[in-house]
Design a protein around this motif. Structure first.
Motif, PDB file in Angstrom:
ATOM      1  N   UNK A 122       0.805  -0.960  -0.393  1.00  0.00           N
ATOM      2  CA  UNK A 122      -0.065  -0.004   0.147  1.00  0.00           C
ATOM      3  C   UNK A 122       0.316   1.670  -0.334  1.00  0.00           C
ATOM      4  N   UNK A 123       0.178   2.108  -0.708  1.00  0.00           N
ATOM      5  CA  UNK A 123       1.174   3.765  -0.189  1.00  0.00           C
ATOM      6  C   UNK A 123      -0.059   4.667   0.534  1.00  0.00           C
ATOM      7  N   UNK A 124       0.754   5.049   1.393  1.00  0.00           N
ATOM      8  CA  UNK A 124       0.308   6.206   2.564  1.00  0.00           C
ATOM      9  C   UNK A 124       0.751   7.229   2.320  1.00  0.00           C
ATOM     10  N   UNK A 125      -0.064   8.515   1.245  1.00  0.00           N
ATOM     11  CA  UNK A 125       1.133  10.071   1.279  1.00  0.00           C
ATOM     12  C   UNK A 125       1.196  10.435   2.524  1.00  0.00           C
ATOM     13  N   UNK A 140      -5.627   8.810   1.766  1.00  0.00           N
ATOM     14  CA  UNK A 140      -4.788   8.806   3.417  1.00  0.00           C
ATOM     15  C   UNK A 140      -4.770   7.813   4.520  1.00  0.00           C
ATOM     16  N   UNK A 141      -5.682   7.032   4.007  1.00  0.00           N
ATOM     17  CA  UNK A 141      -5.862   5.447   4.897  1.00  0.00           C
ATOM     18  C   UNK A 141      -5.127   4.010   4.043  1.00  0.00           C
ATOM     19  N   UNK A 142      -4.015   5.447   3.241  1.00  0.00           N
ATOM     20  CA  UNK A 142      -3.478   3.516   2.579  1.00  0.00           C
ATOM     21  C   UNK A 142      -3.953   3.938   0.406  1.00  0.00           C
ATOM     22  N   UNK A 143      -3.526   3.824  -0.190  1.00  0.00           N
ATOM     23  CA  UNK A 143      -3.717   3.079  -1.994  1.00  0.00           C
ATOM     24  C   UNK A 143      -3.253   1.632  -2.038  1.00  0.00           C
ATOM     25  N   UNK A 144      -4.642   1.191  -2.414  1.00  0.00           N
ATOM     26  CA  UNK A 144      -3.971  -0.017  -2.176  1.00  0.00           C
ATOM     27  C   UNK A 144      -2.715  -0.675  -3.727  1.00  0.00           C
ATOM     28  N   UNK A 145      -2.169  -1.641  -3.354  1.00  0.00           N
ATOM     29  CA  UNK A 145      -1.544  -2.389  -5.075  1.00  0.00           C
ATOM     30  C   UNK A 145      -1.634  -2.178  -5.915  1.00  0.00           C
ATOM     31  N   UNK A 146      -0.706  -2.090  -6.754  1.00  0.00           N
ATOM     32  CA  UNK A 146      -1.015  -2.338  -7.711  1.00  0.00           C
ATOM     33  C   UNK A 146      -0.671  -1.332  -8.530  1.00  0.00           C
ATOM     34  N   UNK A 150       2.804   4.486  -6.358  1.00  0.00           N
ATOM     35  CA  UNK A 150       3.764   4.813  -7.034  1.00  0.00           C
ATOM     36  C   UNK A 150       5.086   4.485  -6.133  1.00  0.00           C
ATOM     37  N   UNK A 151       4.441   3.579  -5.407  1.00  0.00           N
ATOM     38  CA  UNK A 151       5.565   2.685  -4.735  1.00  0.00           C
ATOM     39  C   UNK A 151       6.254   1.315  -5.824  1.00  0.00           C
TER      40      UNK A 151
END
Length: 211
Positions: A122-125, A140-146, A150-151
């Motif tokens: 996950x990405x946490x900006x 804010x609570x994380x973008x799921x991987x994919x 950006x990670x």
């Protein structure tokens, strides 16, 4: 402490010599098969595009180089200013990868260990990034991987003891940022390269980030 500068293994190699280059197989005159190394990848249920490696400065392509250091094999050495990451190998060699460096990549230096490894993390900006771009509030609570994350495909998380350095080595969905000072982030690598590095290093491995 570094004892010398890296020299390409290809130097002084005879035309009939063969060498294993960064896990890419054996090739005459130490010429890696980059068409295979940077080919499209199906990983974690996602399709990753090929890297147009012919369009980049060849110094940033994955390769085995001469590299003299007092650090043990398996150590990662990050040189943010030169845009290189080295994975130390036995016999005065290292696998060298090209990297991109954001502002955070110059904000910390020193020794750390890999505390966690994550596939498609996950990405946490950061709060300041959300403040600059309110559209990121939904993450804010994380973008799921994919692939849009950006990670990227892999993340290596650097800690000092029980303290998170907030320093990351990760993939990127912006391949043209490799070899540059990117606008944000820590140390980014091509997806195919971070997958390769992830498979080679263990949790607990030492990481040295040069100042």
């Amino acid at each position: 402490m570094l004892l010398g500068l890296p020299l390409l293994l290809a130097a002084c190699q005879g035309a009939s010599s063969r060498v294993r280059v960064a896990g890419l197989g054996s090739y005459a005159s130490a010429t890696p098969n980059y068409a295979s190394a940077y080919a499209p990848v199906r990983d974690g249920g996602f399709n990753l595009p090929a890297i147009p490696y012919q369009e980049f400065d060849p110094q940033y392509l994955r390769q085995t180089v001469r590299y003299y250091t007092a650090e043990e094999p398996g150590t990662i050495i990050v040189d943010p200013r030169s845009k290189f990451l080295y994975l130390v190998q036995p016999g005065g060699q290292a696998i060298r990868y090209g990297i991109g460096v954001g502002r955070a990549g110059f904000a910390w230096s020193g020794d750390a260990t890999i505390r966690f490894k994550r596939e498609w993390p996950k990405w946490f900006p950061p709060d300041e990034m959300i403040a600059r771009d309110p559209k990121l509030e939904k993450y804010r609570n994380g973008q799921d991987g994919g692939p849009r994350n950006p990670i990227g495909a892999r993340g290596l998380y650097l800690w000092q003891g029980n303290v998170d350095t907030l320093y990351r080595i990760h993939g990127t969905n912006q391949p043209r940022s490799i070899g540059t000072n990117a606008s944000s982030g820590c140390i980014r690598m091509w997806q195919q390269d971070i997958i390769d590095l992830y498979d080679r290093v263990n949790v607990g491995a030492k990481v040295v980030v040069l100042s």
